[in-house]
Design a protein around this motif. Structure first.
Motif, short mmCIF file in Angstrom:
data_model
loop_
_atom_site.label_atom_id
_atom_site.label_comp_id
_atom_site.label_asym_id
_atom_site.label_seq_id
_atom_site.Cartn_x
_atom_site.Cartn_y
_atom_site.Cartn_z
N THR A 1 0.88 -1.22 -0.11
CA THR A 1 0.12 0.10 0.13
C THR A 1 0.83 1.26 -0.02
O THR A 1 2.25 0.94 0.11
CB THR A 1 -1.00 -0.07 1.22
N GLU A 2 0.29 2.33 -0.13
CA GLU A 2 1.40 3.57 0.08
C GLU A 2 1.77 3.98 1.48
O GLU A 2 2.93 4.56 1.53
CB GLU A 2 0.64 4.92 -0.55
N THR A 3 1.47 3.45 2.60
CA THR A 3 1.79 3.56 3.72
C THR A 3 2.87 2.34 4.17
O THR A 3 4.18 2.75 4.32
CB THR A 3 0.76 3.39 4.69
N ASN B 1 -3.80 4.28 -1.55
CA ASN B 1 -3.62 4.74 -2.76
C ASN B 1 -2.27 4.19 -3.37
O ASN B 1 -1.21 4.73 -3.16
CB ASN B 1 -3.29 6.16 -2.44
N HIS B 2 -2.54 2.91 -3.82
CA HIS B 2 -1.21 2.17 -4.30
C HIS B 2 -1.98 1.55 -5.62
O HIS B 2 -2.70 0.82 -5.42
CB HIS B 2 -0.62 1.23 -3.60
N PHE C 1 -14.81 -8.61 -2.96
CA PHE C 1 -14.72 -8.25 -1.49
C PHE C 1 -13.74 -7.28 -1.27
O PHE C 1 -12.69 -7.25 -1.77
CB PHE C 1 -14.65 -9.99 -0.80
N PRO C 2 -13.93 -6.83 0.05
CA PRO C 2 -12.73 -5.85 0.63
C PRO C 2 -11.83 -6.75 1.20
O PRO C 2 -11.91 -7.85 1.47
CB PRO C 2 -13.53 -4.82 1.73
N LEU C 3 -10.57 -6.03 1.55
CA LEU C 3 -9.49 -6.72 2.23
C LEU C 3 -9.22 -6.17 3.37
O LEU C 3 -8.86 -5.19 3.74
CB LEU C 3 -8.27 -6.53 1.31
N ALA C 4 -9.18 -6.96 4.50
CA ALA C 4 -8.72 -6.92 6.10
C ALA C 4 -7.16 -6.80 5.68
O ALA C 4 -6.62 -7.76 5.22
CB ALA C 4 -9.08 -7.97 6.76
N ALA C 5 -6.45 -5.83 6.07
CA ALA C 5 -5.21 -5.80 5.95
C ALA C 5 -4.49 -5.10 7.13
O ALA C 5 -4.35 -3.92 7.00
CB ALA C 5 -4.55 -5.50 4.78
N PRO C 6 -3.85 -5.80 7.96
CA PRO C 6 -2.78 -4.85 9.13
C PRO C 6 -1.63 -4.84 8.49
O PRO C 6 -1.14 -5.30 7.41
CB PRO C 6 -2.86 -6.09 10.34
N SER C 7 -0.61 -4.04 8.98
CA SER C 7 0.88 -4.03 8.57
C SER C 7 1.33 -5.38 8.83
O SER C 7 1.15 -6.30 9.60
CB SER C 7 1.42 -2.96 9.45
N GLN D 1 5.57 4.75 -0.41
CA GLN D 1 5.87 6.21 -0.74
C GLN D 1 5.63 6.91 0.58
O GLN D 1 6.27 8.09 0.69
CB GLN D 1 4.77 6.64 -1.68
N VAL D 2 4.58 6.49 1.50
CA VAL D 2 4.32 7.24 2.72
C VAL D 2 5.26 6.77 3.80
O VAL D 2 5.84 7.59 4.30
CB VAL D 2 2.84 7.21 2.95
#
Ligand code: TXA
Ligand code: MG
Length: 322
Positions: free
Chosen positions: A43-45, A134-135, A147-153, A186-187
């Motif tokens: 991801t961007e973070t 934003n990636h 479906f949406p994605l659960a995603a922790p770091s 990027q972030v």
């Protein structure tokens, strides 16, 4: 650079990064996710350890692999144009304004949960955290999936989040069905988490979208993290490297650590006096310090100011000894 590296025993054969079409890579990742497996995605973070957010069994694997307590809720990643009422029981006007201003981007909004989201995903809370990352790779995957994605770091509980695939913990990597390499994030630090379920919006975790930016969009004051019952996942020692860290205004030429200006010994790493560049580099620098196997390292304190708030937050937690 995009590569899909998968565990031969559980997924497709390992595919070398060169020459592979991006679409094939993403198709493999999407297949794993559709089957209820885990995939590490950029991801961007920071990199995320993703699963189908609506599949309780898939989500339980995230908790198992991360060693994360069951009451720590996960962020549900959605398309920027998602119909939020699928996941949230109420979508306040403030949520619509913030998504318009900041999505896709590093802003997570906590809303009242709808029954469609499994209890395990939200740590059995009656709220749900939503964000559109934003990636290009994360966005493309969300487009391919229904479906949406659960995603922790994608780090073990309480350790430093990876911002490159090279920084991924071996145990996490080996338990995911595969890893999509999207290059450096990027972030560089995790999204801002804003709670929109109370009388007043409140920041539960500072990030590179600042309180001032949120206030400017909403036209109301946003509470300080300290004002509120703490966000369930914000343990004082979090994002912490193995190396003991001490924050101080000036690091001497002999001391190891993170410094502004040119490094003066082999164990100093140069950081930029610019919050965006600092955030982007921070976690990879902490992981690099860990590789030096030092008993102790120092961090030159960045300037004060709202644009440094999230960085101060992460440094404080990284330096917390217990
Ligand atoms: O940038 C990010 O947000 C990254 C990338 C991968 O998207 N994800 C991330 O997830 O940092 P995680 O699980 O490491 O952190 C989620 C944060 C925690 O502080 C958690 O407590 C908070 O979001 N959170 C999630 N759901 C919540 C809820 N329902 N109520 C309050 N806080 C919530
Ligand atoms: Mg985390």
């Amino acid at each position: 650079m995009v590569a899909w590296a998968s565990r031969p025993s559980r997924c497709h054969a390992f595919v070398p990064s060169r020459g592979q079409a991006v679409s094939d890579t993403l198709e493999q990742a999407a297949d794993c996710l559709r089957r209820g497996e885990l995939a590490v995605i950029p991801t961007e973070t920071v990199y995320g350890l993703a699963a189908n957010a609506l599949n309780a069994q898939a989500v339980s694997k995230i908790f198992e692999v991360k060693g994360r307590p069951a009451d720590h809720p996960l962020i549900v990643h959605v398309r920027p144009d998602a119909d939020l009422s699928q996941f949230a029981a109420q979508v306040p006007e403030s949520a619509n304004r913030l998504r318009k201003a900041f999505w896709p981007g590093p802003l997570t909004m906590v809303l009242r949960k709808s029954p469609g989201v499994p209890a395990i995903t939200t740590g059995r809370r009656d709220t749900v955290a939503l964000r559109a990352p934003n990636h290009p790779i994360a966005l493309a995957l969300l487009e391919m999936l229904d479906f949406p994605l659960a995603a922790p770091s994608a780090n073990r509980f309480m350790s430093v989040s990876p911002t490159t695939v090279e920084d991924l913990d071996g145990a996490i990597r080996s338990k995911a069905c595969g890893v999509v390499d999207g290059g450096p994030c990027q972030v560089g630090i995790e999204s801002t988490v804003v709670d929109l379920t109370g009388e007043q919006p409140a920041i539960l975790r500072p990030g590179m979208i600042s309180r001032a930016q949120i206030e400017a969009v909403l036209g109301v004051k946003v509470g300080e993290p300290e004002d509120l019952a703490r966000s369930p996942g914000t343990h004082p020692r979090h994002y912490a490297p193995r190396t003991k860290l001490i924050l101080k205004p000036n690091v001497t030429p002999e001391e190891p650590g993170l410094v502004f200006g040119k490094p003066r010994n082999l164990h100093q790493l140069e950081m930029q006096r610019n919050p965006e560049a600092y955030a982007k580099r921070l976690y990879s620098a902490l992981i690099e310090l860990d590789k030096m196997d030092l008993p102790l390292a120092f961090v030159e304190l960045p300037p004060d100011g709202v644009e440094w708030e999230a960085i101060h937050d992460r440094l404080r937690r990284a330096a917390q000894s217990e």
